[in-house]
Every structure is written in C-alpha cells, then in structure tokens.
Design a protein around this motif. Structure first.
Motif, PDB file in Angstrom:
ATOM      1  N   ILE A   1     -10.035  -5.272   1.280  1.00 10.71           N
ATOM      2  CA  ILE A   1      -9.565  -4.431   0.173  1.00 10.71           C
ATOM      3  C   ILE A   1      -8.857  -3.247   0.823  1.00 10.71           C
ATOM      4  CG2 ILE A   1     -10.257  -3.052  -1.835  1.00 10.71           C
ATOM      5  CD1 ILE A   1     -12.690  -4.909  -2.110  1.00 10.71           C
ATOM      6  N   LYS A   2      -7.557  -3.086   0.469  1.00  7.44           N
ATOM      7  CA  LYS A   2      -6.745  -2.103   1.171  1.00  7.44           C
ATOM      8  C   LYS A   2      -6.204  -1.081   0.187  1.00  7.44           C
ATOM      9  CE  LYS A   2      -5.756  -6.142   2.064  1.00  7.44           C
ATOM     10  NZ  LYS A   2      -5.081  -7.400   1.937  1.00  7.44           N
ATOM     11  N   GLY A   3      -6.014   0.137   0.622  1.00  5.10           N
ATOM     12  CA  GLY A   3      -5.461   1.119  -0.299  1.00  5.10           C
ATOM     13  C   GLY A   3      -4.826   2.290   0.400  1.00  5.10           C
ATOM     14  N   ALA A   4      -3.892   2.928  -0.307  1.00  2.00           N
ATOM     15  CA  ALA A   4      -3.248   4.157   0.177  1.00  2.00           C
ATOM     16  C   ALA A   4      -2.532   4.802  -1.004  1.00  2.00           C
ATOM     17  CB  ALA A   4      -2.231   3.846   1.275  1.00  2.00           C
ATOM     18  N   PRO A   5      -2.401   6.130  -0.965  1.00  3.02           N
ATOM     19  CA  PRO A   5      -1.597   6.776  -2.001  1.00  3.02           C
ATOM     20  C   PRO A   5      -0.125   6.443  -1.794  1.00  3.02           C
ATOM     21  CG  PRO A   5      -2.792   8.404  -0.657  1.00  3.02           C
ATOM     22  CD  PRO A   5      -2.969   7.080  -0.012  1.00  3.02           C
ATOM     23  N   VAL A   6       0.588   6.242  -2.905  1.00  3.77           N
ATOM     24  CA  VAL A   6       1.980   5.795  -2.834  1.00  3.77           C
ATOM     25  C   VAL A   6       2.863   6.782  -3.586  1.00  3.77           C
ATOM     26  CG1 VAL A   6       3.568   3.915  -3.481  1.00  3.77           C
ATOM     27  CG2 VAL A   6       1.207   3.374  -2.838  1.00  3.77           C
ATOM     28  N   ASN A   7       4.004   7.101  -2.988  1.00  8.92           N
ATOM     29  CA  ASN A   7       5.041   7.825  -3.728  1.00  8.92           C
ATOM     30  C   ASN A   7       5.839   6.761  -4.470  1.00  8.92           C
ATOM     31  OD1 ASN A   7       7.573   8.798  -4.485  1.00  8.92           O
ATOM     32  ND2 ASN A   7       7.631  10.288  -2.805  1.00  8.92           N
ATOM     33  N   ILE A   8       5.688   6.695  -5.793  1.00  4.89           N
ATOM     34  CA  ILE A   8       6.276   5.554  -6.501  1.00  4.89           C
ATOM     35  C   ILE A   8       7.788   5.699  -6.708  1.00  4.89           C
ATOM     36  CG2 ILE A   8       4.165   4.709  -7.594  1.00  4.89           C
ATOM     37  CD1 ILE A   8       5.197   6.038 -10.157  1.00  4.89           C
ATOM     38  N   GLU A   9       8.343   6.866  -6.402  1.00  5.52           N
ATOM     39  CA  GLU A   9       9.818   6.982  -6.465  1.00  5.52           C
ATOM     40  C   GLU A   9      10.458   6.366  -5.225  1.00  5.52           C
ATOM     41  OE1 GLU A   9       8.237  10.042  -7.700  1.00  5.52           O
ATOM     42  OE2 GLU A   9       8.642   9.190  -9.685  1.00  5.52           O
TER      43      GLU A   9
ATOM     44  N   GLY B   1       8.508   4.448  -2.780  1.00  8.21           N
ATOM     45  CA  GLY B   1       7.754   3.300  -2.289  1.00  8.21           C
ATOM     46  C   GLY B   1       7.043   3.580  -0.974  1.00  8.21           C
ATOM     47  N   GLU B   2       7.032   4.848  -0.553  1.00 10.81           N
ATOM     48  CA  GLU B   2       6.379   5.173   0.732  1.00 10.81           C
ATOM     49  C   GLU B   2       4.875   5.370   0.572  1.00 10.81           C
ATOM     50  OE1 GLU B   2       9.613   7.801   3.209  1.00 10.81           O
ATOM     51  OE2 GLU B   2       8.688   8.582   1.408  1.00 10.81           O
ATOM     52  N   LEU B   3       4.153   4.957   1.617  1.00  9.26           N
ATOM     53  CA  LEU B   3       2.725   5.282   1.653  1.00  9.26           C
ATOM     54  C   LEU B   3       2.602   6.722   2.135  1.00  9.26           C
ATOM     55  CD1 LEU B   3       0.933   2.156   3.181  1.00  9.26           C
ATOM     56  CD2 LEU B   3       1.827   2.520   0.879  1.00  9.26           C
ATOM     57  N   LEU B   4       1.745   7.505   1.461  1.00  8.55           N
ATOM     58  CA  LEU B   4       1.655   8.927   1.798  1.00  8.55           C
ATOM     59  C   LEU B   4       0.560   9.203   2.816  1.00  8.55           C
ATOM     60  CD1 LEU B   4       2.238  10.048  -1.841  1.00  8.55           C
ATOM     61  CD2 LEU B   4       3.815  10.376   0.068  1.00  8.55           C
ATOM     62  N   ALA B   5      -0.159   8.181   3.197  1.00 11.30           N
ATOM     63  CA  ALA B   5      -1.186   8.303   4.243  1.00 11.30           C
ATOM     64  C   ALA B   5      -1.399   6.917   4.805  1.00 11.30           C
ATOM     65  CB  ALA B   5      -2.488   8.818   3.624  1.00 11.30           C
ATOM     66  N   GLU B   6      -2.034   6.857   5.975  1.00 10.32           N
ATOM     67  CA  GLU B   6      -2.294   5.544   6.545  1.00 10.32           C
ATOM     68  C   GLU B   6      -3.258   4.771   5.638  1.00 10.32           C
ATOM     69  OE1 GLU B   6      -3.815   3.865  10.755  1.00 10.32           O
ATOM     70  OE2 GLU B   6      -2.813   5.816  10.726  1.00 10.32           O
ATOM     71  N   ARG B   7      -3.003   3.496   5.463  1.00 10.91           N
ATOM     72  CA  ARG B   7      -3.828   2.737   4.531  1.00 10.91           C
ATOM     73  C   ARG B   7      -5.244   2.531   5.093  1.00 10.91           C
ATOM     74  NH1 ARG B   7      -3.228  -3.665   4.819  1.00 10.91           N
ATOM     75  NH2 ARG B   7      -3.874  -3.741   6.955  1.00 10.91           N
ATOM     76  N   ILE B   8      -6.185   2.414   4.173  1.00 15.24           N
ATOM     77  CA  ILE B   8      -7.569   2.146   4.562  1.00 15.24           C
ATOM     78  C   ILE B   8      -7.866   0.697   4.202  1.00 15.24           C
ATOM     79  CG2 ILE B   8      -9.983   2.627   3.944  1.00 15.24           C
ATOM     80  CD1 ILE B   8      -9.259   5.524   3.635  1.00 15.24           C
TER      81      ILE B   8
ATOM     82  N   MET C   1       6.055  11.087  -8.262  1.00 19.49           N
ATOM     83  CA  MET C   1       4.701  10.876  -8.758  1.00 19.49           C
ATOM     84  C   MET C   1       3.875  10.068  -7.751  1.00 19.49           C
ATOM     85  SD  MET C   1       3.500   9.010 -12.275  1.00 19.49           S
ATOM     86  CE  MET C   1       1.813   9.141 -12.812  1.00 19.49           C
ATOM     87  N   GLN C   2       2.594  10.420  -7.631  1.00 19.91           N
ATOM     88  CA  GLN C   2       1.735   9.718  -6.684  1.00 19.91           C
ATOM     89  C   GLN C   2       0.666   8.909  -7.414  1.00 19.91           C
ATOM     90  OE1 GLN C   2       0.037  12.400  -3.877  1.00 19.91           O
ATOM     91  NE2 GLN C   2       1.977  13.377  -3.391  1.00 19.91           N
ATOM     92  N   ILE C   3       0.497   7.667  -6.978  1.00 14.92           N
ATOM     93  CA  ILE C   3      -0.546   6.806  -7.553  1.00 14.92           C
ATOM     94  C   ILE C   3      -1.259   6.135  -6.382  1.00 14.92           C
ATOM     95  CG2 ILE C   3      -0.983   4.756  -8.986  1.00 14.92           C
ATOM     96  CD1 ILE C   3       1.291   5.576 -10.799  1.00 14.92           C
ATOM     97  N   LEU C   4      -2.571   6.019  -6.483  1.00 15.38           N
ATOM     98  CA  LEU C   4      -3.299   5.310  -5.427  1.00 15.38           C
ATOM     99  C   LEU C   4      -3.144   3.803  -5.672  1.00 15.38           C
ATOM    100  CD1 LEU C   4      -5.253   5.417  -2.990  1.00 15.38           C
ATOM    101  CD2 LEU C   4      -7.144   5.432  -4.628  1.00 15.38           C
ATOM    102  N   GLY C   5      -2.586   3.121  -4.688  1.00 12.83           N
ATOM    103  CA  GLY C   5      -2.405   1.672  -4.805  1.00 12.83           C
ATOM    104  C   GLY C   5      -3.507   0.956  -4.051  1.00 12.83           C
ATOM    105  N   ILE C   6      -4.105  -0.051  -4.695  1.00  9.58           N
ATOM    106  CA  ILE C   6      -5.184  -0.822  -4.068  1.00  9.58           C
ATOM    107  C   ILE C   6      -4.841  -2.304  -4.158  1.00  9.58           C
ATOM    108  CG2 ILE C   6      -7.629  -1.480  -4.227  1.00  9.58           C
ATOM    109  CD1 ILE C   6      -7.734   1.407  -3.724  1.00  9.58           C
ATOM    110  N   ASP C   7      -5.097  -3.018  -3.074  1.00  9.34           N
ATOM    111  CA  ASP C   7      -4.840  -4.456  -3.053  1.00  9.34           C
ATOM    112  C   ASP C   7      -6.165  -5.163  -2.740  1.00  9.34           C
ATOM    113  OD1 ASP C   7      -3.643  -6.916  -2.884  1.00  9.34           O
ATOM    114  OD2 ASP C   7      -2.733  -6.575  -0.919  1.00  9.34           O
ATOM    115  N   VAL C   8      -6.701  -5.836  -3.738  1.00  9.33           N
ATOM    116  CA  VAL C   8      -7.967  -6.552  -3.531  1.00  9.33           C
ATOM    117  C   VAL C   8      -7.640  -7.969  -3.055  1.00  9.33           C
ATOM    118  CG1 VAL C   8     -10.064  -7.454  -4.639  1.00  9.33           C
ATOM    119  CG2 VAL C   8      -9.144  -5.228  -5.339  1.00  9.33           C
ATOM    120  N   GLY C   9      -8.062  -8.295  -1.844  1.00  9.70           N
ATOM    121  CA  GLY C   9      -7.774  -9.618  -1.299  1.00  9.70           C
ATOM    122  C   GLY C   9      -9.053 -10.386  -1.023  1.00  9.70           C
TER     123      GLY C   9
END
Ligand code: BGC
Length: 245
Positions: free
Chosen positions: A13-21, A23-30, A1-9
C-alpha cells in the motif's frame, strides 16, 4: 491543490501527497506491506498510518483493486471477500478521519497517464492495462473514461486472463520473457478484436522492463509503456478524488 494519493495493491500500500495541477509527488512515497488476507479494517488502518506519517488531514484519493460503485466495493479478486458489498468510502473515511474517495486502481493509473503521461493528447480509444497481481483495465475515448471495466477477467482458454498473463503469473510460473510475451500477445489480440483501440498503454511494476517484452508483441495496435511507472496509481487516485468519481 494537494490531495493524498493512495494505491492499494496486492503486495503493498503506497501513498504520497500529490499536487494535482502538476501531477508531482510532494514528498517521497511511503510503502507499507499489504496486511495478510487484505481485510477491510487492517487495510484501512495502514491507510491511516500513511496519512498520519504525512500529518495529513485533507482529502484522500484511494485506488483500490475492485470495481467501485458509489463508494461500494462490488467484487474482490485479489483481496479479502469481506470487501464485497461494503461502503469502503465510508469505512476509510471513518478510520482515517479524512474525506476519502475510492476509485478502481486501473482507472486511477489510466487517468494519471492520460493527464500527465503516455496518453497525454491521445485522441481516439486508448486502453490502459496494469499488469501486476492482477490485470487492470481502463478504457478511454477522447480522454473520457468508461469506469470499472474488468477485462482482466476476460476468459481465455477457459481461464481468467489475469491468471495467465499478469505479472504475478509470470513470476509464479517463472516464465521466460518470450513465453510471457506470447501469453500477453494472445490477450491483447482478443482485446484488439473486441475494442479496436488506437493505443494500448502498459503499466504496473513490469513496465520498468518493457524493453524485454513489448518488442516481442505482434499485434497491430501500437503498445507503449506507461510513463509514470509506480507513481501512476498514487497520482491518479488523487486526481479522481478531486473529480469526485
Ligand atoms: C481486479 C480489478 C483491478 C485489477 C488490477 C483485478 O483482479 O478485479 O478491479 O483493477 O485486478 O489490480
């Protein structure tokens, strides 16, 4: 399953889609700079911008630097006071058009480390600390999280611990590693006496430089660096959205 993970600091503010099974990022984070004053709508607009750059319309997990109770941000230490008492889950969901779930940022980073990083398979009591703009804490017992602990605000010598021992404090006061380690040690000693943990995991951007300060600590509890470095917040936010915390 894929969920977009965002970290507000506090600074980005950083984010990338994550394979939650896995823990890999599915694209380079923005990463986009946190808007000045970090007020609700502008922050939510940045999250929307990140979602749009991934053409995202699925669920989003958002790690946020405040305690979160049923989607409501209940306190604001390093962000605008306008967050206090608002349903941030609903605001992010309205602005992004995606199903958003908020979680405290340190809880998110801790979850990621417990599942995929330094805390994997660790029994007993584990305390994850994120040292950044503030100090975030996440406490686990046998892998279970006690959410929304705010021990960065533990009072030491009449001041908030994070005011003296966060990475922002180190930079603001231009502390040597030796001086910084002394302050961190004092904080960890207090935490040690209060919780008797089996392990501390130190995360946040500063954990990249762990060799400069972790060996200088003298507390009894083992202290190890986080493994997921600056990805922990993103991965953990995605995990929390699946768990619907
Ligand atoms: C906030 C916490 C947060 C920590 C790290 C503190 O100032 O109160 O909620 O986890 O900073 O960002």
């Amino acid at each position: 399953m894929q969920i977009l993970g965002i970290d507000v600091g506090g600074s980005g503010i950083k984010g990338a889609p994550v394979n939650i099974e896995t823990g890999e990022l599915l694209a380079e984070r923005i990463r986009i700079k946190t808007p000045a004053k970090a007020e609700p709508e502008p922050v939510a607009e940045v999250v929307k911008q990140i979602a749009q750059s991934f053409r995202w319309d699925g669920p989003i997990g958002i790690g946020f630097p405040a305690p979160i109770k049923a989607g409501v941000t209940t306190m604001a230490a390093n962000v605008s006071e306008k967050w206090i008492g608002i349903n941030a889950d609903a605001l992010f969901t309205k602005i992004t058009g995606c199903d958003c779930t908020l979680v405290n940022d340190a809880d998110a980073a801790g979850l990621a480390e417990m599942v995929f990083g330094a805390g994997r398979g660790q029994p007993g009591t584990v305390i994850m600390l994120t040292l950044g703009t503030g100090i975030g804490t996440a406490i686990f017992h046998r892998g279970h999280l006690l959410p929304n602990t705010e021990f960065g605000h533990l009072e030491i010598d009449g001041e908030d611990a994070e005011f003296r021992a966060s990475d922002a404090a180190r930079q603001r006061e231009d502390l040597s590693w030796k001086k910084y380690a002394k302050r961190l040690n004092k904080y960890l000693k207090r935490m040690e006496k209060l919780f008797w943990p089996d392990l501390f995991i130190v995360g946040g951007g500063i954990s990249k430089e762990h060799e400069k300060f972790l060996p200088l600590l003298t507390i009894e509890t083992p202290v190890i660096p986080a493994q997921l470095l600056n990805q922990a917040g993103i991965v953990g936010a995605a995990l929390a959205a699946r768990k619907g915390m």
